[in-house]
Design a protein around this motif. Structure first.
Motif, mmCIF file in Angstrom:
data_model
loop_
_atom_site.group_PDB
_atom_site.id
_atom_site.type_symbol
_atom_site.label_atom_id
_atom_site.label_comp_id
_atom_site.label_asym_id
_atom_site.label_seq_id
_atom_site.Cartn_x
_atom_site.Cartn_y
_atom_site.Cartn_z
ATOM 1 N N GLN A 55 -0.593 7.058 -6.902
ATOM 2 C CA GLN A 55 -2.565 6.716 -7.420
ATOM 3 C C GLN A 55 -2.397 5.444 -8.103
ATOM 4 O OE1 GLN A 55 -2.221 11.180 -9.595
ATOM 5 N NE2 GLN A 55 -1.984 12.220 -7.597
ATOM 6 N N GLY A 56 -3.537 4.864 -8.749
ATOM 7 C CA GLY A 56 -4.223 3.746 -9.500
ATOM 8 C C GLY A 56 -3.412 1.982 -8.566
ATOM 9 N N LEU A 57 -2.815 2.217 -8.044
ATOM 10 C CA LEU A 57 -2.369 1.062 -7.096
ATOM 11 C C LEU A 57 -3.284 0.332 -7.372
ATOM 12 C CD1 LEU A 57 1.452 1.201 -5.611
ATOM 13 C CD2 LEU A 57 1.146 0.566 -7.507
ATOM 14 N N PRO A 58 -3.443 -0.578 -6.959
ATOM 15 C CA PRO A 58 -4.722 -1.668 -7.251
ATOM 16 C C PRO A 58 -4.728 -2.143 -5.472
ATOM 17 C CG PRO A 58 -4.271 -2.379 -8.676
ATOM 18 C CD PRO A 58 -2.943 -1.609 -8.046
ATOM 19 N N SER A 59 -4.134 -1.725 -4.741
ATOM 20 C CA SER A 59 -3.504 -2.534 -3.325
ATOM 21 C C SER A 59 -3.474 -1.081 -2.580
ATOM 22 C CB SER A 59 -1.743 -3.219 -2.935
ATOM 23 O OG SER A 59 -1.239 -1.806 -3.436
ATOM 24 N N VAL A 60 -3.408 -0.416 -2.584
ATOM 25 C CA VAL A 60 -3.636 1.091 -2.325
ATOM 26 C C VAL A 60 -5.190 2.181 -2.247
ATOM 27 C CG1 VAL A 60 -2.853 3.878 -1.412
ATOM 28 C CG2 VAL A 60 -1.397 1.786 -2.056
ATOM 29 N N ARG A 61 -5.555 1.299 -0.792
ATOM 30 C CA ARG A 61 -6.788 2.554 -1.589
ATOM 31 C C ARG A 61 -7.703 3.609 -0.514
ATOM 32 N NH1 ARG A 61 -8.898 -1.829 -4.304
ATOM 33 N NH2 ARG A 61 -9.122 -3.924 -3.380
#
Length: 346
Positions: A55-61
């Motif tokens: 959760q919250g990773l910029p790379s994971v949409r």
């Protein structure tokens, strides 16, 4: 920046890593690196239990979470077709390399990149314990092997360290809880649990460690989940037992406010590195060559020099020596490692 293995690749990818917690956490730094350097974006297919780590990773949409029962037999083949259809134009980044993920790759409509597992070298090293094979395996850790699915050269370990993005509310929760243990008192988190019994440090050793740290003014807090809590009766003075009381995000928030984490070779070991907490890892049946050693700038691995190590990849094989590899890790040595003042951070 390391060169991409092949030209003309898409910028959107479905990542497959279904288990376990530690493996999912180890993928986070790799995805962030590919996002920063190549502009790639990801959907991540994993089990619901491990989704909070992403959760919250910029790379994971987007998180793609299979329905119960969807990972078995004909249901999985149907799910594979649906996933391929819904991700038209995506590449598939297979970080699992199992029969299940290969079935998805066989039905995929776009490019498929797969991380090297070094299975033959690992198996031979496990059988022979040959020093040359061990040195070969230690050249790369698991995040670097994940990165080699897409890159010709593995980036430095520090470029791929796992990361957990905590919200301000989560950080406040961790600060408040740790502050409640003692104003300005250093705190060490203890994670005494493991899926396999062979990777568990003896209960008496944990008692001794908590007592030693308490004697020099530290507090300790037990984190993790297990059907049999470490301190079944009462924890030592100065120890707060939060076994089964926190979820993944809350555990990360607590770890982020601790001065150190002592743990076996486990998923929470990587959570500690991901939030920047110094990790003291206890390795018994497993070894650094498997690629799972923590990679923080001040993380340390303590282990006993026994000729029978390693005896398995995950510590699940029965031990004829009553887990001596774990018993021989001395609580005094662990306490010294916790109390050692680390040099300036890199």
């Amino acid at each position: 920046m390391s060169p991409v293995r092949a030209g003309g690749l898409p910028e959107r990818w479905l990542v497959v890593r279904l288990s376990a917690l530690g493996d999912v956490v180890l993928a986070t730094g790799v995805l962030e690196h590919l996002h920063r350097t190549l502009g790639w974006e990801f959907h991540f297919l994993t089990r619901p239990a491990f989704a909070p780590a992403l959760q919250g990773l910029p790379s994971v949409r987007r998180l793609v979470l299979p329905e119960p029962g969807a990972l078995r037999g004909a249901q999985w083949l149907k799910a594979c077709r649906d996933l391929a259809a819904r991700h038209e134009g995506f590449g598939l980044l297979d970080l699992h390399g199992t029969l299940r993920s290969r079935a998805l790759g066989a039905l995929w409509h776009g490019p498929v990149l797969r991380a090297p597992k070094l299975a033959l070298a690992r198996r031979l090293f496990g059988l022979t314990r040959a020093q040359r094979l061990g040195a070969y395996l230690e050249r790369t850790n698991v995040p670097q092997r994940y990165a080699l699915a897409a890159l010709d050269q593995a980036p430095p370990r520090k470029a791929l360290r796992p990361v957990i993005h905590l919200s301000e509310a989560e950080l406040a929760y961790g600060r408040d809880l740790v502050a409640g243990l003692g104003d300005g008192v250093p705190v060490c988190a203890l994670h005494p649990y493991a899926t396999h019994a062979g990777k568990r440090w003896p209960t008496g050793h944990w008692h001794s460690l908590a007592q030693r740290l308490g004697m020099v003014g530290w507090k300790t807090v037990v984190v993790g989940r297990h059907k049999e809590p470490l301190f079944a009766v009462a924890p030592p003075e100065g120890t707060t037992d939060l076994t089964n009381a926190t979820d993944i995000r809350q555990t990360c928030a607590i770890l982020s406010q601790c001065q150190a984490l002592v743990t076996g070779d486990s998923g929470p070991m990587h959570l500690g590195t991901a939030v920047g907490t110094r990790v003291v890892a206890l390795f018994g049946p497993t070894v650094r060559a498997w690629g799972f050693a923590p990679s923080g700038p001040h993380d340390v691995v303590l282990e006993a020099a026994l000729p029978c190590r390693p005896c398995s990849l995950h510590g699940g094989r029965g031990c004829r020596r009553a887990e001596r590899c774990m018993r021989d890790i001395d609580p005094d040595a662990v306490a010294r490692a916790v109390l050692e003042r680390p040099p300036a951070s890199d």
